[in-house]
Design a protein around this motif. Structure first.
Motif, PDB file in Angstrom:
ATOM      1  N   GLU A 174       0.929  -1.101  -0.050  1.00 45.27           N
ATOM      2  CA  GLU A 174       0.153  -0.026   0.081  1.00 45.27           C
ATOM      3  C   GLU A 174       0.689   1.240  -0.048  1.00 45.27           C
ATOM      4  O   GLU A 174       0.587   2.014  -0.700  1.00 45.27           O
ATOM      5  CB  GLU A 174      -1.056  -0.103   1.224  1.00 45.27           C
ATOM      6  N   ARG A 175       1.931   1.276   0.738  1.00 44.96           N
ATOM      7  CA  ARG A 175       2.899   2.325   0.899  1.00 44.96           C
ATOM      8  C   ARG A 175       3.502   2.502  -0.479  1.00 44.96           C
ATOM      9  O   ARG A 175       3.597   3.810  -0.881  1.00 44.96           O
ATOM     10  CB  ARG A 175       3.703   2.071   1.877  1.00 44.96           C
TER      11      ARG A 175
ATOM     12  N   ARG B 169       2.427   1.548  -3.470  1.00 45.64           N
ATOM     13  CA  ARG B 169       1.553   2.195  -4.557  1.00 45.64           C
ATOM     14  C   ARG B 169       1.097   3.877  -4.221  1.00 45.64           C
ATOM     15  O   ARG B 169       1.192   4.396  -5.183  1.00 45.64           O
ATOM     16  CB  ARG B 169       0.139   1.418  -4.464  1.00 45.64           C
ATOM     17  N   GLU B 170       1.155   4.097  -2.726  1.00 40.08           N
ATOM     18  CA  GLU B 170       0.798   5.494  -2.723  1.00 40.08           C
ATOM     19  C   GLU B 170       2.110   6.464  -3.274  1.00 40.08           C
ATOM     20  O   GLU B 170       1.696   7.540  -3.700  1.00 40.08           O
ATOM     21  CB  GLU B 170       0.549   5.436  -1.248  1.00 40.08           C
ATOM     22  N   TYR B 171       3.100   5.858  -3.066  1.00 40.78           N
ATOM     23  CA  TYR B 171       4.230   6.494  -3.501  1.00 40.78           C
ATOM     24  C   TYR B 171       4.356   6.611  -4.874  1.00 40.78           C
ATOM     25  O   TYR B 171       4.771   7.488  -5.573  1.00 40.78           O
ATOM     26  CB  TYR B 171       5.547   5.814  -2.894  1.00 40.78           C
ATOM     27  N   ASP B 172       4.158   5.345  -5.576  1.00 42.63           N
ATOM     28  CA  ASP B 172       4.005   5.517  -7.140  1.00 42.63           C
ATOM     29  C   ASP B 172       3.138   6.423  -7.657  1.00 42.63           C
ATOM     30  O   ASP B 172       3.398   7.092  -8.845  1.00 42.63           O
ATOM     31  CB  ASP B 172       3.901   3.932  -7.436  1.00 42.63           C
ATOM     32  N   VAL B 173       2.010   6.562  -7.012  1.00 44.79           N
ATOM     33  CA  VAL B 173       0.980   7.349  -7.560  1.00 44.79           C
ATOM     34  C   VAL B 173       1.291   8.989  -7.347  1.00 44.79           C
ATOM     35  O   VAL B 173       1.208   9.855  -8.400  1.00 44.79           O
ATOM     36  CB  VAL B 173      -0.591   7.105  -6.772  1.00 44.79           C
ATOM     37  N   LYS B 174       1.956   9.163  -6.308  1.00 48.30           N
ATOM     38  CA  LYS B 174       2.670  10.551  -5.983  1.00 48.30           C
ATOM     39  C   LYS B 174       3.853  10.803  -7.181  1.00 48.30           C
ATOM     40  O   LYS B 174       3.761  12.051  -7.781  1.00 48.30           O
ATOM     41  CB  LYS B 174       3.060  10.623  -4.683  1.00 48.30           C
TER      42      LYS B 174
END
Length: 190
Positions: free
Chosen positions: A78-79, A81-86
């Motif tokens: 989850e962490r 994926r969140e980083y990749d989106v940002k």
């Protein structure tokens, strides 16, 4: 004949001793190193380069690093994926994405139009995606290859391997793939 030498590496926390094994045979000197995780002796090309290490390579072999990173990714998905989106929303990434898309569209003007035409035809049932590669006969999810983007529905259905070989391969197998695809297109015309 193998000659072992020890290099002493000082880090902030500890002083480590690193064993580098050099094998002399036939005039060549093959260097190897022992991984601190798995304890196996492996050639230096099995270790990632790292300029701050005494011998210029990490102390952990590539396979151990890959295992560790795989576990880390599973535990923190989850962490990540969140980083990749940002990261994808940064100005630099937006510019890069725009550049790559415009370059591809410039190189192949009708690429997107042909891709969309194939997808619409598949969805409507006008054409059916074959289960087998027309080049090697492997059962897989085939990809459409256009010889000419002016003829959007004239395609050869290939597996991913054959398709990549057609475009980037430099081997004899790639040349054979190109000949097979060219002969399939010639049969379509006649």
């Amino acid at each position: 004949m193998a000659v072992a030498s020890r290099a002493t590496v000082t880090t902030r926390q500890t002083k480590k001793s690193l064993l580098i094994v050099e094998e002399k045979g036939g005039g060549d000197m093959h260097k190897s190193k022992i991984c601190i995780r798995c304890g196996e002796e492996k050639p230096l090309d099995e270790f990632y380069a790292h300029k701050r290490m005494a011998d210029g390579h990490l102390n952990v072999c590539k396979s151990c690093v890959k295992l560790r990173m795989g576990r880390y990714r599973k535990e923190n998905i989850e962490r990540i994926r969140e980083y990749d989106v940002k990261r994808g929303k940064t100005e630099r990434r937006k510019k890069l994405r725009k550049f790559c898309t415009s370059r591809r569209n410039h190189e192949v003007e009708n690429y997107q139009r042909c891709h969309n035409a194939i997808m619409r035809a598949l969805k409507s049932g006008k054409i059916v995606r074959p289960e087998y590669c027309e080049v090697c006969g492997k059962k897989c999810r085939t990809e459409a290859h256009h010889k000419n983007y002016d003829e959007s529905l004239r395609v050869v259905w290939m597996c991913r391997t054959c398709h990549a070989n057609y475009h980037t391969g430099k081997s004899e197998q790639a040349e054979l793939t190109r000949k097979i695809v060219d002969s399939i297109f010639e049969k379509m015309i006649s």
